[in-house]
Design a protein around this motif. Structure first.
Motif, PDB file in Angstrom:
ATOM      1  N   PRO A 138      16.933 -31.042  -1.502  1.00  0.00           N
ATOM      2  CA  PRO A 138      16.157 -31.497  -2.662  1.00  0.00           C
ATOM      3  C   PRO A 138      15.268 -30.410  -3.233  1.00  0.00           C
ATOM      4  O   PRO A 138      15.131 -30.262  -4.437  1.00  0.00           O
ATOM      5  N   SER A 139      14.676 -29.570  -2.343  1.00  0.00           N
ATOM      6  CA  SER A 139      13.768 -28.530  -2.848  1.00  0.00           C
ATOM      7  C   SER A 139      14.521 -27.468  -3.638  1.00  0.00           C
ATOM      8  O   SER A 139      14.088 -27.015  -4.697  1.00  0.00           O
ATOM      9  N   SER A 140      15.680 -27.037  -3.130  1.00  0.00           N
ATOM     10  CA  SER A 140      16.451 -26.011  -3.863  1.00  0.00           C
ATOM     11  C   SER A 140      17.014 -26.557  -5.151  1.00  0.00           C
ATOM     12  O   SER A 140      17.181 -25.845  -6.142  1.00  0.00           O
ATOM     13  N   ALA A 141      17.310 -27.844  -5.158  1.00  0.00           N
ATOM     14  CA  ALA A 141      17.818 -28.453  -6.389  1.00  0.00           C
ATOM     15  C   ALA A 141      16.781 -28.442  -7.477  1.00  0.00           C
ATOM     16  O   ALA A 141      17.096 -28.410  -8.664  1.00  0.00           O
ATOM     17  N   ILE A 142      15.524 -28.509  -7.036  1.00  0.00           N
ATOM     18  CA  ILE A 142      14.441 -28.472  -8.035  1.00  0.00           C
ATOM     19  C   ILE A 142      14.128 -27.044  -8.444  1.00  0.00           C
ATOM     20  O   ILE A 142      13.929 -26.734  -9.609  1.00  0.00           O
ATOM     21  N   LYS A 143      14.089 -26.078  -7.493  1.00  0.00           N
ATOM     22  CA  LYS A 143      13.667 -24.695  -7.765  1.00  0.00           C
ATOM     23  C   LYS A 143      14.699 -23.909  -8.557  1.00  0.00           C
ATOM     24  O   LYS A 143      14.368 -23.036  -9.340  1.00  0.00           O
ATOM     25  N   GLU A 144      15.989 -24.246  -8.319  1.00  0.00           N
ATOM     26  CA  GLU A 144      17.015 -23.431  -8.979  1.00  0.00           C
ATOM     27  C   GLU A 144      16.957 -23.508 -10.484  1.00  0.00           C
ATOM     28  O   GLU A 144      16.961 -22.474 -11.161  1.00  0.00           O
ATOM     29  N   PRO A 145      16.851 -24.694 -11.115  1.00  0.00           N
ATOM     30  CA  PRO A 145      16.723 -24.733 -12.588  1.00  0.00           C
ATOM     31  C   PRO A 145      15.469 -24.026 -13.060  1.00  0.00           C
ATOM     32  O   PRO A 145      15.468 -23.333 -14.075  1.00  0.00           O
ATOM     33  N   GLU A 146      14.355 -24.221 -12.323  1.00  0.00           N
ATOM     34  CA  GLU A 146      13.124 -23.534 -12.714  1.00  0.00           C
ATOM     35  C   GLU A 146      13.302 -22.021 -12.637  1.00  0.00           C
ATOM     36  O   GLU A 146      12.818 -21.277 -13.480  1.00  0.00           O
ATOM     37  N   SER A 147      13.985 -21.554 -11.629  1.00  0.00           N
ATOM     38  CA  SER A 147      14.224 -20.117 -11.477  1.00  0.00           C
ATOM     39  C   SER A 147      15.053 -19.579 -12.633  1.00  0.00           C
ATOM     40  O   SER A 147      14.781 -18.503 -13.155  1.00  0.00           O
ATOM     41  N   ARG A 148      16.076 -20.347 -13.024  1.00  0.00           N
ATOM     42  CA  ARG A 148      16.894 -19.893 -14.162  1.00  0.00           C
ATOM     43  C   ARG A 148      16.075 -19.811 -15.441  1.00  0.00           C
ATOM     44  O   ARG A 148      16.234 -18.894 -16.239  1.00  0.00           O
ATOM     45  N   ARG A 149      15.177 -20.759 -15.660  1.00  0.00           N
ATOM     46  CA  ARG A 149      14.325 -20.737 -16.861  1.00  0.00           C
ATOM     47  C   ARG A 149      13.392 -19.524 -16.844  1.00  0.00           C
ATOM     48  O   ARG A 149      13.164 -18.876 -17.862  1.00  0.00           O
ATOM     49  N   ASP A 150      12.859 -19.225 -15.676  1.00  0.00           N
ATOM     50  CA  ASP A 150      11.974 -18.054 -15.563  1.00  0.00           C
ATOM     51  C   ASP A 150      12.713 -16.771 -15.925  1.00  0.00           C
ATOM     52  O   ASP A 150      12.196 -15.906 -16.632  1.00  0.00           O
ATOM     53  N   TRP A 151      13.945 -16.662 -15.380  1.00  0.00           N
ATOM     54  CA  TRP A 151      14.715 -15.448 -15.675  1.00  0.00           C
ATOM     55  C   TRP A 151      15.057 -15.355 -17.164  1.00  0.00           C
ATOM     56  O   TRP A 151      15.066 -14.264 -17.746  1.00  0.00           O
ATOM     57  N   LYS A 152      15.330 -16.490 -17.782  1.00  0.00           N
ATOM     58  CA  LYS A 152      15.614 -16.466 -19.221  1.00  0.00           C
ATOM     59  C   LYS A 152      14.384 -16.043 -20.023  1.00  0.00           C
ATOM     60  O   LYS A 152      14.479 -15.290 -20.989  1.00  0.00           O
ATOM     61  N   LEU A 153      13.208 -16.543 -19.591  1.00  0.00           N
ATOM     62  CA  LEU A 153      11.976 -16.128 -20.273  1.00  0.00           C
ATOM     63  C   LEU A 153      11.729 -14.630 -20.105  1.00  0.00           C
ATOM     64  O   LEU A 153      11.337 -13.929 -21.039  1.00  0.00           O
TER      65      LEU A 153
END
Length: 337
Positions: free
Chosen positions: A19-34
């Motif tokens: 559950p934790s990685s499922a939440i962090k992975e989308p956030e991580s992708r957004r950070d990299w896009k920013l």
């Protein structure tokens, strides 16, 4: 029975997602896009900055190059190698001043070249000027007299187009003959000097004038101080002296061709037709008419000296914007009018 019921921990294998990685992975992708957008934006700004830097460096180079050329080639002339017989023409346009096209240096230099060219049969000064500096006009007047004495077989004609007034007529008076159009404006033989007085405005605004000088007349005619009768009387004597010099030169140039009319030197201005009657002008006609009918050599060759084309280009870019306005505000110049 489920693992939860048996008390055993669920087995998350490598292929499953916590559950934790499922939440962090989308956030991580957004950070990299920013971060990626920020980097791309910085790169774009750097490219724009480099382009503007190159532009301004080229513009600076252009200005420096143009200034160097302006000093190396200060004048331009439409004069070609005049190898055939012709009538020399020199333009006297605009205000007569040391920093104008109609300066003594420009006009005198052109006249010398025209008189010294053996192919020029006569010299025409085509005048379209309201006047200007008495000093510059006097230089030109004296040089006309000298060149006429040095080259007695070559005549100099003054041809007035729209206006030949004040210092411009001063110059024309030195010519062998003067011609104008019937509607030209001729004359204005007088001297004028003006300024402003600000003492009333200063009193209303509560502004106090503080002026420190060494020499009782150093603040002569200061526009921010009350007008002094003795200073005004002295300045009027200077104007009167300059006016007498003007009158003497016109009389010396025109001689007994001048009519006996006290209004001639009052500062009035006349049409070309009236000027003929008063003896200020010898006849009516244009530069082409004088070259064709009086000189007998219709071909005109322009000897005029003008400002460098590079200087004109710089002026168009705004290098000299406002200089004329500043000159008028800073100094009140004596002018023949």
């Amino acid at each position: 029975m489920t693992d939860w019921e048996s008390g055993q921990k669920p087995d998350w294998d490598s292929k499953s997602t916590s559950p934790s990685s499922a939440i962090k992975e989308p956030e991580s992708r957004r950070d990299w896009k920013l971060i990626e957008k920020l980097v791309m934006s910085l790169q774009s700004e750097q490219r724009k900055s480099r382009r503007w830097g190159i532009f301004f460096k080229l513009l600076t180079f252009f200005y420096l190059f143009a200034i160097l050329l302006m000093f190396k080639f200060p004048f331009s002339s439409s004069l070609d190698s005049a190898t055939t017989d012709h009538t020399a023409i020199i333009e006297v346009n605009g205000s007569i001043a040391s920093d104008a096209d109609a300066s003594a240096d420009n006009i005198v230099g052109a006249m010398r070249e025209a008189f010294e060219n053996e192919r020029s049969r006569a010299v025409l000064l085509r005048i379209n000027s309201p006047g200007g500096s008495p000093v510059q006009s006097g230089y030109i007047y004296d040089e006309i007299k000298r060149l006429r004495e040095k080259h007695p077989d070559k005549k100099l004609y003054a041809v007035i187009s729209d206006i030949g007034a004040s210092g411009a007529y001063y110059i024309a008076a030195a010519a062998d003959e003067i011609y104008a159009d019937k509607a030209s404006l001729v004359g204005s033989i007088g001297v004028v000097s003006g300024g402003f007085g600000f003492t009333g405005i200063m009193d209303k605004l509560g502004v106090e004038r503080r002026l420190y000088t060494a020499g009782e007349n150093k603040a002569f005619l200061d526009p921010f101080s009350p007008e002094s009768e003795s200073e005004v009387n002295f300045w009027e004597s200077v104007l009167a002296t300059t006016h007498e010099q003007f009158i003497d030169q016109v009389k010396a140039g025109r001689g007994d061709r001048l009519a006996n009319d006290e209004r001639l030197f009052s500062g009035l201005i006349w049409t070309g037709e009236q000027a003929v009657e008063l003896g200020l002008v010898d006849g009516l006609g244009s530069a082409s008419y004088v070259a064709r009918e009086i000189v007998g050599q219709e071909e005109l060759v322009d000897y005029s000296r003008r400002g460098s084309p590079f200087k004109e280009l710089l002026d168009q870019f705004g290098v000299s914007v406002g200089s004329g306005i500043v000159d008028q505000i800073v100094e009140s110049r004596l002018e023949l009018r």
